[in-house]
Design an enzyme around this catalytic site. Structure first.
Site, mmCIF file in Angstrom:
data_model
loop_
_atom_site.group_PDB
_atom_site.id
_atom_site.type_symbol
_atom_site.label_atom_id
_atom_site.label_comp_id
_atom_site.label_asym_id
_atom_site.label_seq_id
_atom_site.Cartn_x
_atom_site.Cartn_y
_atom_site.Cartn_z
ATOM 1 N N TYR A 1 43.446 33.978 50.852
ATOM 2 C CA TYR A 1 41.993 33.991 50.616
ATOM 3 C C TYR A 1 41.248 33.752 51.925
ATOM 4 C CZ TYR A 1 43.041 34.169 45.678
ATOM 5 O OH TYR A 1 43.486 34.582 44.447
ATOM 6 N N ASP B 1 44.767 26.833 37.984
ATOM 7 C CA ASP B 1 43.345 27.159 37.970
ATOM 8 C C ASP B 1 42.961 27.991 36.733
ATOM 9 O OD1 ASP B 1 40.730 27.404 39.034
ATOM 10 O OD2 ASP B 1 41.250 29.328 39.949
ATOM 11 N N GLU C 1 52.997 30.191 43.640
ATOM 12 C CA GLU C 1 52.587 29.204 44.632
ATOM 13 C C GLU C 1 53.165 27.812 44.400
ATOM 14 O OE1 GLU C 1 48.338 29.147 44.990
ATOM 15 O OE2 GLU C 1 48.216 31.265 45.478
ATOM 16 N N GLU D 1 47.578 38.455 45.675
ATOM 17 C CA GLU D 1 46.231 37.972 45.318
ATOM 18 C C GLU D 1 45.349 38.054 46.556
ATOM 19 O OE1 GLU D 1 45.863 34.042 43.559
ATOM 20 O OE2 GLU D 1 47.613 34.372 42.295
HETATM 21 C C1 GCB Z 1 45.340 31.218 43.684
HETATM 22 C C2 GCB Z 1 46.002 31.025 42.379
HETATM 23 C C3 GCB Z 1 45.124 31.420 41.205
HETATM 24 C C4 GCB Z 1 43.703 30.932 41.442
HETATM 25 C C5 GCB Z 1 43.171 31.597 42.696
HETATM 26 C C6 GCB Z 1 41.747 31.096 43.025
HETATM 27 O O1 GCB Z 1 45.960 31.253 44.721
HETATM 28 O O2 GCB Z 1 47.250 31.662 42.290
HETATM 29 O O3 GCB Z 1 45.643 30.862 40.040
HETATM 30 O O4 GCB Z 1 42.862 31.179 40.353
HETATM 31 O O5 GCB Z 1 43.999 31.284 43.776
HETATM 32 O O6 GCB Z 1 40.780 31.761 42.666
HETATM 33 O O7 GCB Z 1 41.638 30.025 43.605
#
Ligand code: GCB
Length: 647
Positions: free
Chosen positions: A505, A208, A452, A541
């Site tokens: 997330y 990403d 990941e 994260e």
């Molecule tokens: C993740 C990734 C990261 C992305 C982020 C997102 O899990 O490790 O590279 O930018 O989520 O914002 O989706």
């Protein structure tokens, strides 16, 4: 766009076409520093540049563009080095270009370097993304596979062949990613001519961030004597108030040499010395290296001067290299991350090397601004998501006491074909290069071998076992992790790591809009992982996108209020679990950053707590309050005021 059949041949073309020069094996990769025996010449600035727009991208090799100045074989434009080339012009074809681009410039080499055959002249590229081939005066001197680490070659013999001629450096760089590169990618050919122009192809990736390309870090020439210090390894420890620095020096160019090592403190006072290529320096009343906000005097560095002398037939050689050394230890228990035997809690960020115009190019004003923002925020750490950052950035971390989780570019490993032998062999090579480059930085406290990966796939167990045991063998002094997002029960890599790093997330990619699910889902996440592995956990994260200036109350996704409430909901759970085994929290992300275009990205990823231009969003103030509060509780607030950057 190019001919798909030929495009697939890029790598092959390269490997067959470029065997005419000396390919130099990587040995020590000490950061180039001036000393009484070493000189430097920076080659940053404007280079001539041309993208090879031919259908198969092979015109440059077919026509041997490296044999003369690029300007003589076609049109060129100015290209700044270091910088990504993508955002420099108004041409969308260059922004999204896939294939070979060519850089060249002529350099005036100091006459003494040329005349003195006892001087090695080394050409070094800090990094170029992704595959590079380098020629000097038309002779190939090196090629390098990988976009984030330095490579170098000695070029003295070539420039001495014709001392009067200017020294022309040509660098061809290819950003094509394959299933075996790190990160992996693949070219997809669109053969349906009712939908796509003839020969149309795109590059697909599973990560990403925008695949910026070009010469990203400084290019320079430096000298050493013919007999020289090639590598230094230090490992530090302490007992009571005595610091211990075990060192190993490797010298190349002669079999017998004298090595003297002297350690001086910040005031230039010699605190320990030794002779011989390896030994242990003992420092009484040691000043340990401490993280920012853990001690009144963070980031304490000694200087270790290595002085090598020898006699080669009638000529005596002398080389001096000075390495900054921070004395500290790192250890992990089942519930804690210890620095100097004291519990360390990561309250930090994930970053990217990314900014307007220069893309991933090294930029000092940006680096210094980011460090000032980190200090303003009260952050004590960051992860080099998702690739190794410039050495200059790690040096700043050493000096300022910012703790680093150093990540290799193993991001987006989602295709089962990227778990094969060729991929693993390259991944091991990259870890060799990374550990070799960064092993002496006190700020680096852990290696991250991947982000990941599809860790539930059958080959992942073997792959990660090999990768992690290899990394531990390279450096037994630091813990190793990889960053996971997958189901704890199916994760095949976790048994081998020292610290579990989890990305999640909740209320974003899962249950979007429902922040009320965060407490239960996050608590279960931690309990499941800890219950299964009994290893300390870092929330590596978490976050939410915000389009700066967008507001709503009650909060809605993409507004400043939503980011705020997501952060606060996570923090409540962190505060319970950090009493048990959670040892850190790293927000995703420090700043907004560019990505490939797609329906979930509004001119890039907007999960930054700062905008791409480094202006704070509401989330930045939430984190600032929290991080200073954590520092107050778990560390030592500095004696100075709340704007440390002003002092
Ligand atoms: C993740 C990734 C990261 C992305 C982020 C997102 O899990 O490790 O590279 O930018 O989520 O914002 O989706």
């Amino acid at each position: 766009m190019g001919d798909p059949g030929k495009l697939a041949l890029f790598g092959v073309l390269l490997l067959c076409a470029a065997r005419d020069g000396a390919s130099v094996p990587q040995r020590g990769m000490l950061f180039p520093r001036e000393s009484a025996s070493r000189e430097l010449k920076e080659l940053s600035g404007l280079w001539d540049f041309r993208a090879d727009q031919s259908p198969g991208r092979s015109l440059g090799f077919d026509s041997a563009w490296y044999k003369s100045r690029l300007a003589e074989t076609g049109p060129v434009i100015d290209m700044p080095v270091p910088a990504s080339y993508n955002d420099i012009t108004q041409d969308p074809k260059l922004r999204d270009f896939i294939g070979w681009v060519w850089y060249d410039r002529e350099v005036v080499v100091p006459a003494r370097w040329v005349a003195d055959k006892g001087t090695r002249v080394v050409l070094r590229v800090g990094s170029a993304h992704y595959y590079s081939v380098v020629w000097v005066n038309g002779v190939k001197v090196m090629e390098h596979n990988g976009g984030h680490l330095p490579f170098e070659a000695e070029i003295g013999d070539i420039i001495r062949e014709n001392p009067q001629a200017p020294c022309r450096i040509t660098i061809a760089v290819n950003n094509t990613l394959t299933l075996e590169t790190l990160p992996p990618g693949s070219i997809q050919h669109m053969d349906d001519t009712s939908k796509y122009p003839n020969g149309y192809f795109v590059q697909n990736t599973n990560f990403d961030f925008f695949n910026y390309a070009g010469i990203h870090r400084p290019v320079l020439l430096y000298t050493t004597p013919k007999v020289y210090v090639d590598d230094i390894t230090v490992v530090t420890d302490f007992s009571d108030n005595t610091g211990l620095v075990s060192y190993k020096v490797s010298v190349l160019g002669a079999s017998t040499t004298n090595v003297k090592v002297t350690l001086t403190d910040k005031h230039g006072r010699c605190v320990a010395s030794s002779s011989g290529p390896s030994g242990v320096l003992k420092v009484t009343d040691v000043n340990l290296w401490w993280p920012y906000l853990m001690h009144d005097n963070p980031g304490y560095l000694y200087s270790m001067e290595v002085h090598m002398t020898t006699a080669d037939e009638s000529v005596a050689y002398e080389d001096i290299y000075t390495l900054p050394v921070g004395i500290r230890t790192v250890r992990v228990t089942s519930t804690q991350f210890l620095i100097n035997n004291k519990p360390f809690y990561f309250h930090g960020v994930n970053k990217h090397e990314d900014s307007d115009i220069r893309g991933k190019g090294l930029d000092w004003p940006l680096i210094v601004k980011d460090f000032n923002l980190l200090k303003w925020l009260g952050a004590n750490s960051f992860r080099t998501s998702h690739y190794p950052y410039a050495e200059e950035i790690l040096q700043m971390c050493d000096r300022h006491g910012i703790v680093v989780i150093d990540e290799c570019p193993g991001v987006g490993i989602k295709d089962i074909r990227s778990f094969g032998n060729a991929s693993l062999a390259h991944h091991l090579d990259v870890m060799d290069e990374l550990v070799n480059r960064d092993k002496n930085h006190p700020s680096v406290v852990m290696w991250s071998v991947a982000n990941e990966p599809a860790a539930e796939m059958p080959p992942a167990g073997f792959y990660f076992k090999m990768l992690i045991s290899h990394t531990k063998a390279l450096d037994p002094t630091r813990p190793v992790t990889f960053i996971t997002d997958s189901n704890y029960a199916r994760d095949k890599g976790a048994p081998y790591v020292d610290v579990i790093c989890v990305n999640s997330y909740f209320s974003w990619y899962h249950d979007p809009g429902h922040v009320e699910v965060i407490p239960i889902q996050l608590t279960n996440q931690f309990e499941n992982w800890y219950g299964k592995y009994q290893k300390p956990i870092i929330q590596s994260e978490y976050g939410a996108d915000v389009v700066p200036g967008l507001h709503s109350d009650p909060p809605m996704m993409f507004t400043e209020e939503y980011q705020k409430i997501v952060l606060q909901s996570y923090h409540k759970v962190f505060d319970q679990k950090r009493k048990e085994y959670v040892v850190g929290e790293l927000i995703w992300n420090f700043a907004d950053f560019m990505t490939a275009q797609g329906v979930t990205r509004v001119v890039g990823n907007k999960k930054g707590i700062f905008s791409r231009q480094r202006q704070p969003k509401a989330g930045a103030f939430i984190l600032k309050d929290r991080y200073w509060r954590l520092a107050n509780e778990t560390g030592r607030l500095p004696p100075w005021n709340k704007y440390p950057c002003l002092l």
